[in-house]
Design a protein around this motif. Structure first.
Motif, short mmCIF file in Angstrom:
data_model
loop_
_atom_site.label_atom_id
_atom_site.label_comp_id
_atom_site.label_asym_id
_atom_site.label_seq_id
_atom_site.Cartn_x
_atom_site.Cartn_y
_atom_site.Cartn_z
N SER A 192 0.82 -1.21 0.00
CA SER A 192 0.00 0.00 0.00
C SER A 192 0.85 1.26 0.00
O SER A 192 0.33 2.37 -0.06
N ALA A 193 2.18 1.10 0.06
CA ALA A 193 3.05 2.27 0.15
C ALA A 193 4.42 1.97 -0.45
O ALA A 193 4.82 0.82 -0.57
N ILE A 194 5.11 3.04 -0.81
CA ILE A 194 6.50 2.93 -1.23
C ILE A 194 7.37 3.22 -0.01
O ILE A 194 7.23 4.27 0.62
N PHE A 195 8.25 2.30 0.33
CA PHE A 195 9.14 2.50 1.47
C PHE A 195 10.49 3.04 0.99
O PHE A 195 10.90 2.80 -0.15
N MET A 196 11.17 3.73 1.87
CA MET A 196 12.40 4.43 1.49
C MET A 196 13.54 3.49 1.12
O MET A 196 14.52 3.92 0.52
N THR A 197 13.42 2.22 1.45
CA THR A 197 14.47 1.26 1.09
C THR A 197 13.98 0.24 0.07
O THR A 197 14.62 -0.80 -0.12
N ASP A 198 12.87 0.52 -0.58
CA ASP A 198 12.35 -0.39 -1.60
C ASP A 198 13.33 -0.51 -2.77
O ASP A 198 13.98 0.47 -3.16
N THR A 199 13.39 -1.69 -3.36
CA THR A 199 14.22 -1.90 -4.55
C THR A 199 13.48 -1.35 -5.77
O THR A 199 12.29 -1.04 -5.71
N THR A 200 14.20 -1.26 -6.87
CA THR A 200 13.58 -0.82 -8.12
C THR A 200 12.43 -1.74 -8.49
O THR A 200 11.36 -1.28 -8.93
N GLU A 201 12.62 -3.03 -8.30
CA GLU A 201 11.57 -4.00 -8.63
C GLU A 201 10.36 -3.84 -7.71
O GLU A 201 9.21 -4.00 -8.14
N ASP A 202 10.61 -3.52 -6.44
CA ASP A 202 9.51 -3.27 -5.50
C ASP A 202 8.66 -2.10 -6.00
O ASP A 202 7.42 -2.16 -6.00
N ILE A 203 9.34 -1.04 -6.38
CA ILE A 203 8.65 0.17 -6.84
C ILE A 203 7.83 -0.13 -8.09
O ILE A 203 6.66 0.27 -8.20
N MET A 274 -1.40 4.37 -17.21
CA MET A 274 -0.13 3.67 -17.46
C MET A 274 0.96 4.64 -17.90
O MET A 274 2.14 4.40 -17.64
N ASP A 275 0.56 5.74 -18.57
CA ASP A 275 1.54 6.78 -18.92
C ASP A 275 2.14 7.36 -17.64
O ASP A 275 3.36 7.57 -17.54
N LEU A 276 1.27 7.65 -16.68
CA LEU A 276 1.71 8.24 -15.42
C LEU A 276 2.56 7.26 -14.61
O LEU A 276 3.57 7.63 -14.02
N LYS A 277 2.14 6.02 -14.58
CA LYS A 277 2.84 5.03 -13.78
C LYS A 277 4.28 4.84 -14.25
O LYS A 277 5.20 4.71 -13.44
N ALA A 278 4.48 4.83 -15.56
CA ALA A 278 5.82 4.61 -16.10
C ALA A 278 6.79 5.70 -15.66
O ALA A 278 7.92 5.42 -15.23
N VAL A 279 6.36 6.95 -15.74
CA VAL A 279 7.25 8.05 -15.37
C VAL A 279 7.36 8.18 -13.85
O VAL A 279 8.42 8.57 -13.32
N LEU A 280 6.31 7.81 -13.13
CA LEU A 280 6.37 7.85 -11.66
C LEU A 280 7.39 6.84 -11.14
O LEU A 280 8.17 7.15 -10.22
N ILE A 281 7.40 5.66 -11.71
CA ILE A 281 8.38 4.64 -11.32
C ILE A 281 9.80 5.18 -11.50
O ILE A 281 10.66 5.05 -10.62
N LYS A 282 10.03 5.81 -12.63
CA LYS A 282 11.35 6.35 -12.94
C LYS A 282 11.81 7.37 -11.90
O LYS A 282 12.93 7.28 -11.37
N TYR A 283 10.95 8.32 -11.57
CA TYR A 283 11.35 9.40 -10.67
C TYR A 283 11.39 8.97 -9.21
O TYR A 283 12.25 9.41 -8.44
N LEU A 284 10.48 8.10 -8.80
CA LEU A 284 10.53 7.59 -7.43
C LEU A 284 11.83 6.82 -7.21
O LEU A 284 12.47 6.95 -6.16
N ASP A 285 12.21 6.04 -8.20
CA ASP A 285 13.44 5.26 -8.08
C ASP A 285 14.65 6.18 -7.95
O ASP A 285 15.57 5.90 -7.16
N LEU A 287 14.67 9.20 -6.65
CA LEU A 287 14.63 9.85 -5.34
C LEU A 287 15.06 8.90 -4.22
O LEU A 287 15.70 9.32 -3.24
N ILE A 288 14.72 7.64 -4.36
CA ILE A 288 15.01 6.66 -3.31
C ILE A 288 16.42 6.09 -3.41
O ILE A 288 16.98 5.64 -2.41
N GLU A 289 17.02 6.15 -4.57
CA GLU A 289 18.33 5.54 -4.79
C GLU A 289 19.39 5.94 -3.75
O GLU A 289 20.10 5.06 -3.23
#
Length: 315
Positions: A192-203, A274-285, A287-289
């Motif tokens: 239900s959430a993105i955690f600060m230590t999630d992997t790219t695959e988790d995101i 799906m357009d939004l999800k693709a770019v959201l994954i990119k930017y969240l990853d 920020l968390i890296e």
């Protein structure tokens, strides 16, 4: 707030978590989680030279603290404290409330004055106890703290409860706030959430399966992530606009400089989830890296993460 010159005291409320039965009330586990949180804040780029971390377990050794807790408890009838129960993330019936929940309310009000906090910065779910502090403060010879209640991100999963549209339209703000609290992220439901230590695959997994109805701008967690995270992180991401790349047959590339532009376009169904999800994954990853890397390379942080992951999370 730090940039504005505010002296920030970060309250690691381990005793409060114990009262609320986090980690099944195991104080030692809770302290480990607290240390983990501090590492997350450090890795996120927080200027720790301007932040003072203080632990409730240290304050609990001070008899003056407990004297104030009792004074707060004497200031109002029991039902007034019961009304603050949702600050712990839930609306409890009298049958489920424990004595610890009432003590929790008194402790949190006392915290504000023992910390010397002129401003309280907490989630919307804790607004009622902060308002209680504003009432109690002058009675006990203190001040009325300024209350800053921040928005709580929606959980990524679809809500099982119906939307309170009729009540919201009638202007019942309290219903809208309660709805937000009900839909907030949950540590006990990892997806239900993105955690600060999630992997790219988790995101990728979490965002791709997240609820996002085409054209829906009222209860859309994907849009919330853009509004409160991505559009607030342009400088950190080193971008000046949100650019969505897509084939011409799906409308071609499109850019947004403000969230309002994105929301309007999405409401008109000119941008697909799906357009939004693709770019959201990119930017969240992105920020968390740095946080993820810190927990991989720092031995102490890595150990804390391993310990936290071994704990069974309780609501």
């Amino acid at each position: 707030m730090i940039k504005a010159g505010v002296k920030f005291r970060m309250w690691v409320a381990d005793w409060h978590a114990m009262a609320n039965n986090k980690m099944s009330g195991d104080l030692e586990k809770i302290k480990i989680v607290g240390k983990y949180f501090i590492e997350v804040w450090r890795a996120s780029g927080m200027d720790l030279s301007k932040v003072e971390f203080m632990w409730a377990s240290d304050m609990a050794k001070n008899s003056d603290y407990w004297k104030l807790v009792v004074q707060v408890g004497k200031s109002n009838a029991l039902k007034r404290f019961i009304r603050t129960a949702e600050m712990m993330g839930r609306e409890e019936s009298l049958d489920k409330l424990t004595g610890a929940h009432i003590i929790y309310s008194c402790m949190q009000v006392a915290d504000i004055f023992m910390l010397g906090a002129k401003i309280t910065q907490l989630g919307m779910d804790q607004r009622k106890v902060n308002m209680l502090a504003r009432e109690v403060g002058p009675i006990l010879g203190f001040w009325k703290p300024v209350v800053v209640s921040h928005h709580m991100l929606m959980g990524l999963s679809k809500s099982a409860n119906p939307v309170l549209t009729s009540e919201v339209r009638q202007g019942l703000a309290e219903s809208a706030i309660q709805r937000t609290i009900e839909r907030k992220m949950s540590k006990s439901n990892p997806d239900s959430a993105i955690f600060m230590t999630d992997t790219t695959e988790d995101i990728k997994r979490k965002i791709n399966k997240a609820y996002s109805l085409e054209g829906d701008i009222k209860e859309n967690p994907i849009l919330e992530y853009f509004k409160y995270i991505i559009f607030e992180s342009f400088e950190k991401l080193r971008i000046s606009e949100l650019r969505i790349e897509r084939p011409e047959k799906f409308g071609g590339n499109i850019s947004f400089k403000t969230y309002a532009e994105l929301e309007k376009t999405f409401s008109e169904k000119k941008v697909h989830p799906m357009d939004l999800k693709a770019v959201l994954i990119k930017y969240l990853d992105q920020l968390i890296e740095p946080v993820r890397r810190h927990f991989e390379e720092n031995a102490e942080a890595k150990k804390l993460l391993e310990q936290v992951r071994s704990f069974q999370v309780t609501r």
